[in-house]
Design an enzyme around this catalytic site. Structure first.
Site, PDB file in Angstrom:
ATOM      1  N   LYS A  14       9.134  -3.223   3.659  1.00 45.47           N
ATOM      2  CA  LYS A  14       7.864  -3.762   4.182  1.00 45.47           C
ATOM      3  C   LYS A  14       7.083  -4.479   3.081  1.00 45.47           C
ATOM      4  O   LYS A  14       6.609  -5.596   3.270  1.00 45.47           O
ATOM      5  CB  LYS A  14       6.989  -2.637   4.780  1.00 45.47           C
ATOM      6  CG  LYS A  14       7.676  -1.827   5.873  1.00 45.47           C
ATOM      7  CD  LYS A  14       6.767  -0.744   6.439  1.00 45.47           C
ATOM      8  CE  LYS A  14       6.387   0.372   5.483  1.00 45.47           C
ATOM      9  NZ  LYS A  14       7.529   1.228   5.062  1.00 45.47           N
ATOM     10  N   ARG A  89       0.144   3.949  11.292  1.00 45.43           N
ATOM     11  CA  ARG A  89       1.198   4.958  11.183  1.00 45.43           C
ATOM     12  C   ARG A  89       1.056   6.050  12.232  1.00 45.43           C
ATOM     13  O   ARG A  89       1.892   6.950  12.288  1.00 45.43           O
ATOM     14  CB  ARG A  89       1.119   5.605   9.807  1.00 45.43           C
ATOM     15  CG  ARG A  89       2.109   5.052   8.784  1.00 45.43           C
ATOM     16  CD  ARG A  89       1.778   5.675   7.455  1.00 45.43           C
ATOM     17  NE  ARG A  89       2.907   5.813   6.593  1.00 45.43           N
ATOM     18  CZ  ARG A  89       3.192   4.990   5.590  1.00 45.43           C
ATOM     19  NH1 ARG A  89       2.458   3.928   5.369  1.00 45.43           N
ATOM     20  NH2 ARG A  89       4.219   5.223   4.802  1.00 45.43           N
ATOM     21  N   ARG A 128      14.396   3.014  -7.099  1.00 46.66           N
ATOM     22  CA  ARG A 128      13.068   2.551  -7.522  1.00 46.66           C
ATOM     23  C   ARG A 128      12.358   3.634  -8.336  1.00 46.66           C
ATOM     24  O   ARG A 128      11.636   3.343  -9.280  1.00 46.66           O
ATOM     25  CB  ARG A 128      12.217   2.180  -6.301  1.00 46.66           C
ATOM     26  CG  ARG A 128      10.851   1.635  -6.702  1.00 46.66           C
ATOM     27  CD  ARG A 128      10.035   1.160  -5.533  1.00 46.66           C
ATOM     28  NE  ARG A 128       9.672   2.252  -4.653  1.00 46.66           N
ATOM     29  CZ  ARG A 128       9.004   2.097  -3.519  1.00 46.66           C
ATOM     30  NH1 ARG A 128       8.657   0.897  -3.123  1.00 46.66           N
ATOM     31  NH2 ARG A 128       8.700   3.144  -2.771  1.00 46.66           N
ATOM     32  N   ARG A 134       6.183   6.324  -9.207  1.00 40.49           N
ATOM     33  CA  ARG A 134       5.676   6.937  -7.967  1.00 40.49           C
ATOM     34  C   ARG A 134       6.253   8.335  -7.814  1.00 40.49           C
ATOM     35  O   ARG A 134       7.475   8.505  -7.708  1.00 40.49           O
ATOM     36  CB  ARG A 134       6.048   6.068  -6.758  1.00 40.49           C
ATOM     37  CG  ARG A 134       5.074   4.918  -6.533  1.00 40.49           C
ATOM     38  CD  ARG A 134       5.448   4.070  -5.346  1.00 40.49           C
ATOM     39  NE  ARG A 134       5.451   4.783  -4.055  1.00 40.49           N
ATOM     40  CZ  ARG A 134       5.502   4.178  -2.887  1.00 40.49           C
ATOM     41  NH1 ARG A 134       5.540   2.853  -2.825  1.00 40.49           N
ATOM     42  NH2 ARG A 134       5.509   4.872  -1.776  1.00 40.49           N
ATOM     43  N   ARG A 146       9.376  12.295   3.663  1.00 44.96           N
ATOM     44  CA  ARG A 146       8.728  11.048   4.107  1.00 44.96           C
ATOM     45  C   ARG A 146       9.443  10.505   5.353  1.00 44.96           C
ATOM     46  O   ARG A 146       8.802  10.019   6.285  1.00 44.96           O
ATOM     47  CB  ARG A 146       8.757  10.002   2.986  1.00 44.96           C
ATOM     48  CG  ARG A 146       7.799  10.330   1.845  1.00 44.96           C
ATOM     49  CD  ARG A 146       8.132   9.560   0.582  1.00 44.96           C
ATOM     50  NE  ARG A 146       7.897   8.133   0.675  1.00 44.96           N
ATOM     51  CZ  ARG A 146       8.316   7.251  -0.241  1.00 44.96           C
ATOM     52  NH1 ARG A 146       8.993   7.670  -1.312  1.00 44.96           N
ATOM     53  NH2 ARG A 146       8.068   5.969  -0.094  1.00 44.96           N
TER      54      ARG A 146
HETATM   55  P1  AP5 Z   1       9.693  -1.767  -0.358  1.00 48.50           P
HETATM   56  O1  AP5 Z   1       9.587  -3.195  -0.029  1.00 48.50           O
HETATM   57  O2  AP5 Z   1       8.680  -1.159  -1.251  1.00 48.50           O
HETATM   58  O3  AP5 Z   1       9.791  -0.907   0.998  1.00 48.50           O
HETATM   59  P2  AP5 Z   1       8.619  -0.304   1.856  1.00 48.50           P
HETATM   60  O4  AP5 Z   1       9.118  -0.285   3.263  1.00 48.50           O
HETATM   61  O5  AP5 Z   1       7.341  -1.032   1.592  1.00 48.50           O
HETATM   62  O6  AP5 Z   1       8.640   1.159   1.227  1.00 48.50           O
HETATM   63  P3  AP5 Z   1       7.484   2.049   0.612  1.00 48.50           P
HETATM   64  O7  AP5 Z   1       8.109   3.089  -0.223  1.00 48.50           O
HETATM   65  O8  AP5 Z   1       6.430   1.250  -0.020  1.00 48.50           O
HETATM   66  O9  AP5 Z   1       7.035   2.648   1.954  1.00 48.50           O
HETATM   67  P4  AP5 Z   1       6.185   3.830   2.338  1.00 48.50           P
HETATM   68  O10 AP5 Z   1       5.919   3.500   3.739  1.00 48.50           O
HETATM   69  O11 AP5 Z   1       6.733   5.177   2.086  1.00 48.50           O
HETATM   70  O12 AP5 Z   1       4.999   3.735   1.286  1.00 48.50           O
HETATM   71  P5  AP5 Z   1       3.460   3.401   1.441  1.00 48.50           P
HETATM   72  O13 AP5 Z   1       3.062   2.838   0.158  1.00 48.50           O
HETATM   73  O14 AP5 Z   1       3.167   2.670   2.688  1.00 48.50           O
HETATM   74  O15 AP5 Z   1      11.169  -1.507  -0.914  1.00 48.50           O
HETATM   75  C1  AP5 Z   1      11.577  -0.256  -1.375  1.00 48.50           C
HETATM   76  C2  AP5 Z   1      12.651  -0.465  -2.466  1.00 48.50           C
HETATM   77  O16 AP5 Z   1      13.802  -1.054  -1.864  1.00 48.50           O
HETATM   78  C3  AP5 Z   1      12.206  -1.418  -3.578  1.00 48.50           C
HETATM   79  O17 AP5 Z   1      12.721  -0.986  -4.807  1.00 48.50           O
HETATM   80  C4  AP5 Z   1      12.823  -2.764  -3.170  1.00 48.50           C
HETATM   81  O18 AP5 Z   1      13.088  -3.589  -4.278  1.00 48.50           O
HETATM   82  C5  AP5 Z   1      14.093  -2.303  -2.474  1.00 48.50           C
HETATM   83  N1  AP5 Z   1      14.509  -3.220  -1.400  1.00 48.50           N
HETATM   84  C6  AP5 Z   1      13.696  -3.842  -0.506  1.00 48.50           C
HETATM   85  N2  AP5 Z   1      14.431  -4.598   0.330  1.00 48.50           N
HETATM   86  C7  AP5 Z   1      15.727  -4.428  -0.032  1.00 48.50           C
HETATM   87  C8  AP5 Z   1      16.971  -4.955   0.458  1.00 48.50           C
HETATM   88  N3  AP5 Z   1      17.015  -5.799   1.486  1.00 48.50           N
HETATM   89  N4  AP5 Z   1      18.121  -4.563  -0.165  1.00 48.50           N
HETATM   90  C9  AP5 Z   1      18.080  -3.701  -1.220  1.00 48.50           C
HETATM   91  N5  AP5 Z   1      16.943  -3.192  -1.747  1.00 48.50           N
HETATM   92  C10 AP5 Z   1      15.784  -3.555  -1.146  1.00 48.50           C
HETATM   93  O19 AP5 Z   1       2.851   4.877   1.632  1.00 48.50           O
HETATM   94  C11 AP5 Z   1       2.862   5.833   0.605  1.00 48.50           C
HETATM   95  C12 AP5 Z   1       2.058   7.055   1.050  1.00 48.50           C
HETATM   96  O20 AP5 Z   1       0.684   6.689   1.235  1.00 48.50           O
HETATM   97  C13 AP5 Z   1       2.464   7.685   2.381  1.00 48.50           C
HETATM   98  O21 AP5 Z   1       3.526   8.602   2.233  1.00 48.50           O
HETATM   99  C14 AP5 Z   1       1.164   8.363   2.800  1.00 48.50           C
HETATM  100  O22 AP5 Z   1       0.955   9.555   2.057  1.00 48.50           O
HETATM  101  C15 AP5 Z   1       0.114   7.355   2.348  1.00 48.50           C
HETATM  102  N6  AP5 Z   1      -0.196   6.361   3.392  1.00 48.50           N
HETATM  103  C16 AP5 Z   1       0.017   5.023   3.308  1.00 48.50           C
HETATM  104  N7  AP5 Z   1      -0.379   4.413   4.430  1.00 48.50           N
HETATM  105  C17 AP5 Z   1      -0.845   5.395   5.241  1.00 48.50           C
HETATM  106  C18 AP5 Z   1      -1.367   5.379   6.575  1.00 48.50           C
HETATM  107  N8  AP5 Z   1      -1.481   4.229   7.276  1.00 48.50           N
HETATM  108  N9  AP5 Z   1      -1.737   6.567   7.107  1.00 48.50           N
HETATM  109  C19 AP5 Z   1      -1.647   7.721   6.421  1.00 48.50           C
HETATM  110  N10 AP5 Z   1      -1.150   7.802   5.160  1.00 48.50           N
HETATM  111  C20 AP5 Z   1      -0.739   6.636   4.582  1.00 48.50           C
END
Ligand code: AP5
Length: 188
Positions: A14, A89, A128, A134, A146
Site C-alpha cells: 500500500k 481499517r 524490511r 519498525r 497483524r
Molecule cells: P509496503 O508498501 O510498506 O506495504 P504496506 O501494505 O504499506 O505495509 P505496511 O507494513 O506499511 O502495512 P501495515 O498496514 O501493517 O502498516 P501501517 O503503517 O498501516 O511494503 C512492505 C514491504 O514490501 C516493503 O519493504 C516493500 O519494499 C516491499 N514490497 C512492496 N511491494 C512489493 C512487491 N511488489 N514485491 C516485493 N516486495 C514488495 O500500520 C501500522 C500500525 O499502525 C497498525 O498495526 C496499527 O497498530 C496502527 N494503525 C495504522 N492505521 C490504523 C488505523 N486506520 N486504525 C487503527 N490502527 C492503525
C-alpha cells in the site's frame, strides 16, 4: 476530486504503490500508519499510547485515527484528491470517512485491494524488518498477529465497499512496476 482507498494486508504494498500513484496523479497521500509513527517519534502522549498497541500489531482506537484524518482533510482543502493508505481499517472508520467526505461534497471514487499471499507478506515484512527499525516488523509472531487482526477486523471492509460497488481486486504479487500498471489501469 479523486479519492482512492488503497487496501490490503500488512506488507501488500500500500505504502509503496501510494508513493508511485501520488507522483503520477498529484493526489495527497494520507497514511494513518505514517501519521502514528510521526507522533511516536515526536514522543507525544498520543504517540506513546499508540506505540504500545502498534508494537503488538493491534489497532489504535478508531477515535484517534478518525481525528487524524479529519485534521488532514481540513488542512488540505485545495487537494485534487486523496489516497487513503491503511485507513479505513474498521467499519466505524469507513462510515466516518464517508461522512467526512460528504461534508466536503465529495466521496470515495474506488477501493483497490492488493491481494498477496500470507507467506509472501511475512517474507517481505521480515526482510524490511532488518533495517526498518519498525518493532512490528521484527518477528514472525507479531507479523502473524497483524495478519490475524487484518482478517478479523479489517477484511470485512471488502463487503462494505462491494455494497457500494467500489471494490476492485488487484493482484499485488510481482515487480513493483507490474503491480503499479495493474493498479493504474484499474483506477482508470
Ligand atoms: P509496503 O508498501 O510498506 O506495504 P504496506 O501494505 O504499506 O505495509 P505496511 O507494513 O506499511 O502495512 P501495515 O498496514 O501493517 O502498516 P501501517 O503503517 O498501516 O511494503 C512492505 C514491504 O514490501 C516493503 O519493504 C516493500 O519494499 C516491499 N514490497 C512492496 N511491494 C512489493 C512487491 N511488489 N514485491 C516485493 N516486495 C514488495 O500500520 C501500522 C500500525 O499502525 C497498525 O498495526 C496499527 O497498530 C496502527 N494503525 C495504522 N492505521 C490504523 C488505523 N486506520 N486504525 C487503527 N490502527 C492503525
Amino acid at each position: 476530486m479523486q479519492n482512492i482507498v488503497l487496501f490490503g494486508p500488512p506488507g501488500a504494498g500500500k505504502g509503496t504503490q501510494s508513493k508511485m500513484l501520488v507522483e503520477k496523479r498529484n493526489l495527497v497521500h494520507l497514511s494513518t500508519g505514517d501519521l502514528l509513527r510521526s507522533e511516536k517519534e515526536a514522543g507525544t502522549e498520543l504517540g506513546l499510547k499508540a506505540k504500545i498497541l502498534m508494537d503488538q500489531g493491534k489497532l489504535v482506537p478508531d477515535e484517534v485515527v478518525i481525528g487524524m484524518i479529519r485534521n488532514k482533510l481540513e488542512t488540505n482543502t485545495n487537494a485534487n484528491g486523496f489516497i487513503f493508505d491503511g485507513f479505513p481499517r474498521t467499519e466505524k472508520q469507513a462510515e466516518a470517512l464517508d461522512e467526512l467526505l460528504k461534508e466536503l461534497n465529495t466521496s470515495i471514487s474506488g477501493m483497490f485491494a492488493l491481494e498477496v499471499e500470507d507467506e509472501e507478506l511475512i517474507t517481505r515484512l521480515l526482510e524490511r524488518g532488518k533495517d526498518s527499525g519498525r518493532a512490528d516488523d521484527q518477528n514472525r509472531e507479531v507479523i502473524e498477529n497483524r495478519l490475524k487482526v487484518y482478517e478479523n477486523e479489517t477484511a470485512i471492509l471488502r463487503s462494505y465497499y462491494r455494497k457500494q460497488e467500489k471494490f476492485n481486486s488487484i493482484n499485488g504479487f510481482g515487480a513493483l512496476e507490474e503491480v503499479f500498471n495493474r493498479l493504474n489501469s484499474a483506477i482508470g
